[in-house]
Design a protein around this motif. Structure first.
Motif, PDB file in Angstrom:
ATOM      1  N   LYS A  49       0.833  -1.202   0.000  1.00 42.21           N
ATOM      2  CA  LYS A  49       0.000   0.000   0.000  1.00 42.21           C
ATOM      3  C   LYS A  49       0.872   1.257   0.000  1.00 42.21           C
ATOM      4  CE  LYS A  49      -3.802   2.167   2.560  1.00 42.21           C
ATOM      5  NZ  LYS A  49      -4.695   2.049   3.756  1.00 42.21           N
ATOM      6  N   PHE A  50       1.948   1.242   0.797  1.00 42.49           N
ATOM      7  CA  PHE A  50       2.887   2.378   0.850  1.00 42.49           C
ATOM      8  C   PHE A  50       3.550   2.572  -0.511  1.00 42.49           C
ATOM      9  CE2 PHE A  50       7.026   4.278   1.400  1.00 42.49           C
ATOM     10  CZ  PHE A  50       6.814   5.299   2.302  1.00 42.49           C
ATOM     11  N   ILE A  51       4.007   1.451  -1.123  1.00 46.07           N
ATOM     12  CA  ILE A  51       4.681   1.528  -2.426  1.00 46.07           C
ATOM     13  C   ILE A  51       3.751   2.124  -3.475  1.00 46.07           C
ATOM     14  CG2 ILE A  51       5.659   0.136  -4.310  1.00 46.07           C
ATOM     15  CD1 ILE A  51       6.664  -1.813  -2.124  1.00 46.07           C
ATOM     16  N   GLU A  52       2.513   1.632  -3.485  1.00 46.08           N
ATOM     17  CA  GLU A  52       1.549   2.096  -4.482  1.00 46.08           C
ATOM     18  C   GLU A  52       1.220   3.582  -4.288  1.00 46.08           C
ATOM     19  OE1 GLU A  52      -0.535   1.798  -7.876  1.00 46.08           O
ATOM     20  OE2 GLU A  52       0.720   0.237  -6.960  1.00 46.08           O
ATOM     21  N   ARG A  53       1.164   4.008  -3.027  1.00 47.77           N
ATOM     22  CA  ARG A  53       0.778   5.388  -2.727  1.00 47.77           C
ATOM     23  C   ARG A  53       1.871   6.391  -3.099  1.00 47.77           C
ATOM     24  NH1 ARG A  53      -0.940   7.662   3.294  1.00 47.77           N
ATOM     25  NH2 ARG A  53      -1.402   9.819   2.651  1.00 47.77           N
ATOM     26  N   PHE A  54       3.140   5.985  -2.853  1.00 49.06           N
ATOM     27  CA  PHE A  54       4.229   6.947  -3.031  1.00 49.06           C
ATOM     28  C   PHE A  54       5.169   6.588  -4.183  1.00 49.06           C
ATOM     29  CE2 PHE A  54       3.151   7.214   1.550  1.00 49.06           C
ATOM     30  CZ  PHE A  54       2.739   8.546   1.588  1.00 49.06           C
TER      31      PHE A  54
ATOM     32  N   TYR B  35       5.287   7.328  -7.272  1.00 45.41           N
ATOM     33  CA  TYR B  35       5.658   8.392  -8.216  1.00 45.41           C
ATOM     34  C   TYR B  35       6.032   9.715  -7.538  1.00 45.41           C
ATOM     35  CZ  TYR B  35       3.475   4.960 -11.233  1.00 45.41           C
ATOM     36  OH  TYR B  35       3.154   3.789 -11.871  1.00 45.41           O
ATOM     37  N   LYS B  36       6.299   9.691  -6.244  1.00 42.31           N
ATOM     38  CA  LYS B  36       6.723  10.902  -5.530  1.00 42.31           C
ATOM     39  C   LYS B  36       8.236  10.860  -5.352  1.00 42.31           C
ATOM     40  CE  LYS B  36       2.597  12.387  -3.122  1.00 42.31           C
ATOM     41  NZ  LYS B  36       2.105  12.981  -1.863  1.00 42.31           N
ATOM     42  N   ALA B  37       8.901  11.837  -5.940  1.00 45.06           N
ATOM     43  CA  ALA B  37      10.363  11.858  -5.908  1.00 45.06           C
ATOM     44  C   ALA B  37      10.901  11.922  -4.483  1.00 45.06           C
ATOM     45  CB  ALA B  37      10.875  13.045  -6.723  1.00 45.06           C
ATOM     46  N   THR B  38      10.197  12.609  -3.594  1.00 43.79           N
ATOM     47  CA  THR B  38      10.688  12.751  -2.218  1.00 43.79           C
ATOM     48  C   THR B  38      10.620  11.437  -1.441  1.00 43.79           C
ATOM     49  OG1 THR B  38       8.472  13.432  -1.508  1.00 43.79           O
ATOM     50  CG2 THR B  38      10.028  15.171  -2.103  1.00 43.79           C
ATOM     51  N   LYS B  39       9.821  10.495  -1.956  1.00 43.76           N
ATOM     52  CA  LYS B  39       9.668   9.207  -1.275  1.00 43.76           C
ATOM     53  C   LYS B  39      10.359   8.057  -2.029  1.00 43.76           C
ATOM     54  CE  LYS B  39       6.755  10.485   2.059  1.00 43.76           C
ATOM     55  NZ  LYS B  39       6.987  10.283   3.507  1.00 43.76           N
ATOM     56  N   ALA B  40      11.093   8.396  -3.091  1.00 50.36           N
ATOM     57  CA  ALA B  40      11.670   7.359  -3.952  1.00 50.36           C
ATOM     58  C   ALA B  40      12.585   6.408  -3.181  1.00 50.36           C
ATOM     59  CB  ALA B  40      12.433   8.010  -5.105  1.00 50.36           C
ATOM     60  N   LYS B  41      13.405   6.959  -2.310  1.00 52.86           N
ATOM     61  CA  LYS B  41      14.348   6.120  -1.568  1.00 52.86           C
ATOM     62  C   LYS B  41      13.604   5.160  -0.642  1.00 52.86           C
ATOM     63  CE  LYS B  41      18.574   6.461   1.147  1.00 52.86           C
ATOM     64  NZ  LYS B  41      19.570   7.388   1.789  1.00 52.86           N
ATOM     65  N   GLN B  42      12.568   5.657   0.018  1.00 53.62           N
ATOM     66  CA  GLN B  42      11.794   4.800   0.928  1.00 53.62           C
ATOM     67  C   GLN B  42      11.037   3.718   0.150  1.00 53.62           C
ATOM     68  OE1 GLN B  42       9.462   7.046   3.846  1.00 53.62           O
ATOM     69  NE2 GLN B  42      10.812   8.828   3.491  1.00 53.62           N
ATOM     70  N   VAL B  43      10.522   4.083  -1.032  1.00 51.55           N
ATOM     71  CA  VAL B  43       9.813   3.105  -1.865  1.00 51.55           C
ATOM     72  C   VAL B  43      10.752   1.986  -2.284  1.00 51.55           C
ATOM     73  CG1 VAL B  43       8.726   2.753  -4.123  1.00 51.55           C
ATOM     74  CG2 VAL B  43       8.028   4.686  -2.689  1.00 51.55           C
ATOM     75  N   GLN B  44      11.957   2.356  -2.752  1.00 52.38           N
ATOM     76  CA  GLN B  44      12.918   1.342  -3.175  1.00 52.38           C
ATOM     77  C   GLN B  44      13.332   0.440  -2.017  1.00 52.38           C
ATOM     78  OE1 GLN B  44      13.990   0.529  -6.256  1.00 52.38           O
ATOM     79  NE2 GLN B  44      12.385   1.978  -6.879  1.00 52.38           N
TER      80      GLN B  44
ATOM     81  N   ARG C  70      11.495  -0.394   0.512  1.00 48.13           N
ATOM     82  CA  ARG C  70      10.409  -1.331   0.799  1.00 48.13           C
ATOM     83  C   ARG C  70      10.286  -2.398  -0.291  1.00 48.13           C
ATOM     84  NH1 ARG C  70       9.553   2.905   3.826  1.00 48.13           N
ATOM     85  NH2 ARG C  70       8.156   2.817   5.655  1.00 48.13           N
ATOM     86  N   ILE C  71      10.564  -2.044  -1.534  1.00 44.60           N
ATOM     87  CA  ILE C  71      10.557  -3.048  -2.613  1.00 44.60           C
ATOM     88  C   ILE C  71      11.616  -4.114  -2.353  1.00 44.60           C
ATOM     89  CG2 ILE C  71      11.070  -3.397  -5.065  1.00 44.60           C
ATOM     90  CD1 ILE C  71       9.742  -0.681  -5.608  1.00 44.60           C
ATOM     91  N   LYS C  72      12.807  -3.673  -1.942  1.00 45.39           N
ATOM     92  CA  LYS C  72      13.880  -4.616  -1.611  1.00 45.39           C
ATOM     93  C   LYS C  72      13.498  -5.488  -0.415  1.00 45.39           C
ATOM     94  CE  LYS C  72      17.669  -1.792  -3.416  1.00 45.39           C
ATOM     95  NZ  LYS C  72      18.890  -1.008  -3.061  1.00 45.39           N
ATOM     96  N   LEU C  73      12.821  -4.871   0.559  1.00 47.83           N
ATOM     97  CA  LEU C  73      12.379  -5.610   1.742  1.00 47.83           C
ATOM     98  C   LEU C  73      11.433  -6.744   1.347  1.00 47.83           C
ATOM     99  CD1 LEU C  73      12.278  -5.910   4.838  1.00 47.83           C
ATOM    100  CD2 LEU C  73      10.391  -4.280   4.844  1.00 47.83           C
ATOM    101  N   LEU C  74      10.511  -6.463   0.420  1.00 51.12           N
ATOM    102  CA  LEU C  74       9.581  -7.495  -0.060  1.00 51.12           C
ATOM    103  C   LEU C  74      10.319  -8.614  -0.776  1.00 51.12           C
ATOM    104  CD1 LEU C  74       6.444  -5.608  -1.459  1.00 51.12           C
ATOM    105  CD2 LEU C  74       6.590  -7.047   0.581  1.00 51.12           C
ATOM    106  N   ASP C  75      11.320  -8.238  -1.605  1.00 48.62           N
ATOM    107  CA  ASP C  75      12.065  -9.237  -2.368  1.00 48.62           C
ATOM    108  C   ASP C  75      12.847 -10.177  -1.454  1.00 48.62           C
ATOM    109  OD1 ASP C  75      11.134  -8.243  -4.735  1.00 48.62           O
ATOM    110  OD2 ASP C  75      12.880  -6.950  -5.109  1.00 48.62           O
ATOM    111  N   LYS C  76      13.371  -9.647  -0.346  1.00 46.67           N
ATOM    112  CA  LYS C  76      14.209 -10.446   0.552  1.00 46.67           C
ATOM    113  C   LYS C  76      13.404 -11.203   1.610  1.00 46.67           C
ATOM    114  CE  LYS C  76      18.276  -7.431   0.180  1.00 46.67           C
ATOM    115  NZ  LYS C  76      19.206  -6.539   0.925  1.00 46.67           N
ATOM    116  N   MET C  77      12.131 -10.896   1.723  1.00 51.19           N
ATOM    117  CA  MET C  77      11.313 -11.467   2.795  1.00 51.19           C
ATOM    118  C   MET C  77      11.127 -12.976   2.585  1.00 51.19           C
ATOM    119  SD  MET C  77       7.523 -10.257   4.037  1.00 51.19           S
ATOM    120  CE  MET C  77       8.111  -8.600   4.423  1.00 51.19           C
TER     121      MET C  77
END
Length: 359
Positions: A275-280, A282-291, A293-300
């Motif tokens: 939900k966080f990834i989908e929400r943010f 396309y927001k440049a200020t949240k790009a680092k946090q989105v990435q 969380r994507i890595k967190l999902l991949d490693k889970m």
């Protein structure tokens, strides 16, 4: 002892089990359980070295022999029941012949002080000692005891193996394995071809067996009475329980409940992250946090929940005409096969609503 480390095997590209590891001690009584197709029979074949794993290692104590009873036999026999059973004593029979030859050779010599005579006498002593260690003098008695315990009559001993059904031939195969007394017994559904009395005899025999037993069986009562440790193959790996079958069932239910709770918590966590990834996204200020969380999902590591087999069978019969009080009545029934008489002057009555077990 058997030490299995990271054993893997696959068929048609799919792993049956992967990185499977456990240790079986010299006195362990292990019930090997799991769904049909989980790999129980395959694991027994690997331990008996009938199959090779894709990866992993297996170490068995040097000098230890395995005795393996498969679910089905595919063999043709040209011996009698007794002759086939006595083939279990390969080393004893070899020693018996050697003792006979050495004894004859010594009896024909008179150079009692020669080095060759002393050497032959020592060979005879060694062979005789080994023969005694293997119980060579009780071969016939042990063979008779085991055959009778497994349901044969003395009159069956000299009958050709070919006269018996595959189930009775399996009993001879089991008798041979028990008589060989290997350090490791691998039994795949040994009660399939046994009646109640033979199962009880086998239970008593295994209770005093002085070695490692690994058993596959769908007979829950047999597992409870014979095993004290349960290894379940599930989801391509194992769960090891230091208990018999009934206690294993209870502990397994507790483990599945724990898995289910962990699974639900993880699914909620995944949903929140997505939900966080989908929400943010396309927001440049949240790009680092989105990435992140994507890595967190991949490693889970995804939590998996073992499934209980709650499948059942159902069928329907077409309506039948109403019967009278007596459904079947038999009088003086006799049946046989050649010289073998299996029923003699049997009388019985089956009344409507009766529930009868033939044992």
């Amino acid at each position: 002892m058997i030490s299995i480390n990271k054993l893997s095997i696959n068929f048609t590209g799919d792993f049956l089990f992967k990185d499977l590891s456990f240790v079986a001690g010299d006195k362990d009584r292990i019930g090997l359980v799991g769904k049909n197709g989980a790999g129980k029979s395959t694991l027994l074949k690997i331990i008996h070295r009938l199959m090779e794993p894709e990866t992993g290692t297996m170490v068995i104590t040097s000098g230890y022999q395995t005795g393996y009873l498969p679910q089905e036999l595919y063999a043709e026999y040209d011996k009698s029941v007794w002759e086939e059973t006595m083939t279990a004593f390969v080393e004893q029979k070899s020693l018996e012949g050697r003792i006979r030859r050495l004894t004859k050779s010594l009896s024909e010599r008179e150079d009692y002080t020669s080095e060759e005579y002393v050497n032959l006498a020592q060979q005879l002593a060694d062979a005789t000692e080994r023969f005694h260690q293997l119980g060579g003098h009780t071969m016939e008695g042990e063979a008779e005891k085991v055959l009778l315990g497994l349901g044969f009559k003395s009159a069956d001993f000299q009958r050709p193996m070919a006269e018996f059904s595959s189930g009775w031939q399996m009993r001879v195969a089991l008798a041979k394995i028990l008589l060989q007394n290997p350090e490791i017994l691998l039994l795949d559904e040994p009660t399939n071809h046994l009646d109640i009395e033979s199962i009880q005899w086998l239970e008593n025999y295994l209770s005093v067996y002085d070695g490692c037993l690994i058993l596959v069986s769908h007979d829950r009562a047999f597992l409870d009475r014979v095993t004290s440790r349960t290894i379940e193959i599930t989801l391509g790996n194992i769960q090891d329980y230091k208990c018999g079958y009934t206690e294993y069932v209870r502990q397994r239910l507790e483990r599945i409940e724990t898995q289910q709770a962990a699974y639900e918590n993880q699914q909620k966590q995944i949903a929140d992250i997505e939900k966080f990834i989908e929400r943010f996204r396309y927001k440049a200020t949240k790009a680092k946090q989105v990435q992140s969380r994507i890595k967190l999902l991949d490693k889970m590591d995804k939590v998996e929940v073992d499934t209980l087999d709650n499948s059942s069978i159902s069928f329907r019969f077409p309506p039948a005409p109403h019967s009278g009080r007596v459904v079947i009545e038999g009088s003086n029934l006799t049946l046989g096969y050649g010289k073998l008489e299996v029923l003699k002057n049997v009388d019985f009555v089956l009344e409507r609503g009766g529930k009868i077990a033939f044992v």
